[in-house]
Design a protein around this motif. Structure first.
Motif, mmCIF file in Angstrom:
data_model
loop_
_atom_site.group_PDB
_atom_site.id
_atom_site.type_symbol
_atom_site.label_atom_id
_atom_site.label_comp_id
_atom_site.label_asym_id
_atom_site.label_seq_id
_atom_site.Cartn_x
_atom_site.Cartn_y
_atom_site.Cartn_z
ATOM 1 N N GLY A 34 3.142 -1.080 -17.218
ATOM 2 C CA GLY A 34 4.028 -2.122 -16.699
ATOM 3 C C GLY A 34 3.258 -3.236 -16.002
ATOM 4 N N THR A 35 3.912 -3.911 -15.064
ATOM 5 C CA THR A 35 3.308 -5.028 -14.345
ATOM 6 C C THR A 35 2.689 -4.537 -13.050
ATOM 7 O OG1 THR A 35 4.892 -6.584 -15.280
ATOM 8 C CG2 THR A 35 3.730 -7.286 -13.298
ATOM 9 N N ALA A 36 1.394 -4.813 -12.903
ATOM 10 C CA ALA A 36 0.661 -4.413 -11.702
ATOM 11 C C ALA A 36 0.594 -5.574 -10.724
ATOM 12 C CB ALA A 36 -0.755 -3.972 -12.070
ATOM 13 N N SER A 37 0.722 -5.239 -9.453
ATOM 14 C CA SER A 37 0.484 -6.180 -8.363
ATOM 15 C C SER A 37 -0.778 -5.727 -7.649
ATOM 16 C CB SER A 37 1.661 -6.181 -7.388
ATOM 17 O OG SER A 37 2.835 -6.588 -8.041
ATOM 18 N N TYR A 38 -1.423 -6.652 -6.946
ATOM 19 C CA TYR A 38 -2.708 -6.355 -6.333
ATOM 20 C C TYR A 38 -2.683 -6.564 -4.831
ATOM 21 C CZ TYR A 38 -4.735 -5.954 -10.954
ATOM 22 O OH TYR A 38 -5.021 -5.538 -12.224
ATOM 23 N N ARG A 39 -3.639 -5.940 -4.158
ATOM 24 C CA ARG A 39 -3.859 -6.107 -2.731
ATOM 25 C C ARG A 39 -5.323 -6.472 -2.516
ATOM 26 N NH1 ARG A 39 0.805 -6.579 -2.467
ATOM 27 N NH2 ARG A 39 2.324 -5.250 -1.450
ATOM 28 N N THR A 40 -5.544 -7.354 -1.562
ATOM 29 C CA THR A 40 -6.888 -7.774 -1.170
ATOM 30 C C THR A 40 -7.247 -7.060 0.124
ATOM 31 O OG1 THR A 40 -6.784 -9.895 -2.284
ATOM 32 C CG2 THR A 40 -8.253 -9.760 -0.387
ATOM 33 N N LEU A 41 -8.463 -6.553 0.186
ATOM 34 C CA LEU A 41 -8.957 -5.870 1.374
ATOM 35 C C LEU A 41 -9.508 -6.904 2.346
ATOM 36 C CD1 LEU A 41 -9.784 -3.256 2.865
ATOM 37 C CD2 LEU A 41 -11.901 -3.321 1.535
ATOM 38 N N GLN A 42 -9.055 -6.849 3.584
ATOM 39 C CA GLN A 42 -9.499 -7.791 4.612
ATOM 40 C C GLN A 42 -10.100 -7.001 5.760
ATOM 41 O OE1 GLN A 42 -9.113 -11.496 4.954
ATOM 42 N NE2 GLN A 42 -10.706 -10.827 6.368
ATOM 43 N N LEU A 43 -11.430 -6.937 5.783
ATOM 44 C CA LEU A 43 -12.143 -6.350 6.915
ATOM 45 C C LEU A 43 -12.593 -7.486 7.808
ATOM 46 C CD1 LEU A 43 -14.259 -3.709 4.953
ATOM 47 C CD2 LEU A 43 -12.154 -3.321 6.250
ATOM 48 N N SER A 44 -13.044 -7.180 8.996
ATOM 49 C CA SER A 44 -13.413 -8.252 9.923
ATOM 50 C C SER A 44 -14.483 -9.173 9.356
ATOM 51 C CB SER A 44 -13.874 -7.665 11.257
ATOM 52 O OG SER A 44 -14.966 -6.795 11.054
ATOM 53 N N ASP A 45 -15.454 -8.632 8.640
ATOM 54 C CA ASP A 45 -16.550 -9.449 8.115
ATOM 55 C C ASP A 45 -16.626 -9.490 6.590
ATOM 56 O OD1 ASP A 45 -17.209 -6.797 7.920
ATOM 57 O OD2 ASP A 45 -19.313 -7.074 8.438
ATOM 58 N N LYS A 46 -15.633 -8.947 5.924
ATOM 59 C CA LYS A 46 -15.685 -8.873 4.462
ATOM 60 C C LYS A 46 -14.284 -8.958 3.874
ATOM 61 C CE LYS A 46 -18.651 -6.181 2.117
ATOM 62 N NZ LYS A 46 -19.320 -7.241 1.463
#
Length: 136
Positions: free
Chosen positions: A83-95
């Motif tokens: 099906g249709t995938a959605s994504y997440r971005t990882l947000q660390l303090s320095d990366k």
């Protein structure tokens, strides 16, 4: 062309290959995902997804993922088998790791088990299973 059909079913992405398989199995193996030394997810309730032509993937229940360091991404892809995938971005303090994880809110009926699970992939992400880092 506004839409594409295989018989009476609308096709999204590409035509399905009748010899392509997606097998989903529960596993109690210890799965841990890290990035830059930070634990992102840890579970013993993963799903092991085996798909023709792809390496095995471990999908982790959303409850076992640190949602506080993931933010929505504008990226969406279509898989004719899931099906249709959605994504997440990882947000660390320095990366920032763009599109570090994907999930299917409303997977196709054949793969409905993966709803509510996330899968992680990328050069910055490290997935270990029972202590051994796996290739992605």
């Amino acid at each position: 062309m506004d839409s594409w059909f295989d018989e009476d079913e609308e096709v999204f992405g590409e035509i399905r290959d009748p010899y392509h398989r997606v097998d989903i199995r529960h596993t109690s193996r210890h799965v841990c995902v890290t990035a830059a030394g930070v634990e992102i997810a840890e579970t013993r309730r993963a799903l092991l997804v085996s798909e023709t032509g792809l390496p095995n993937r471990f999908y982790i229940p959303a409850d076992d993922v640190r949602s506080d360091i993931l933010r929505p991404s504008a990226t969406h892809t279509i898989c004719p088998y899931k099906g249709t995938a959605s994504y997440r971005t990882l947000q660390l303090s320095d990366k920032v790791v763009e599109d570090a994880a994907w999930f299917y809110d409303d997977p196709l009926p054949e793969t409905r088990q993966i709803a509510g699970y996330l899968c992680f992939l990328g050069d910055e992400m490290r997935t270990s299973v029972d202590g051994a880092v796996i290739d992605s």
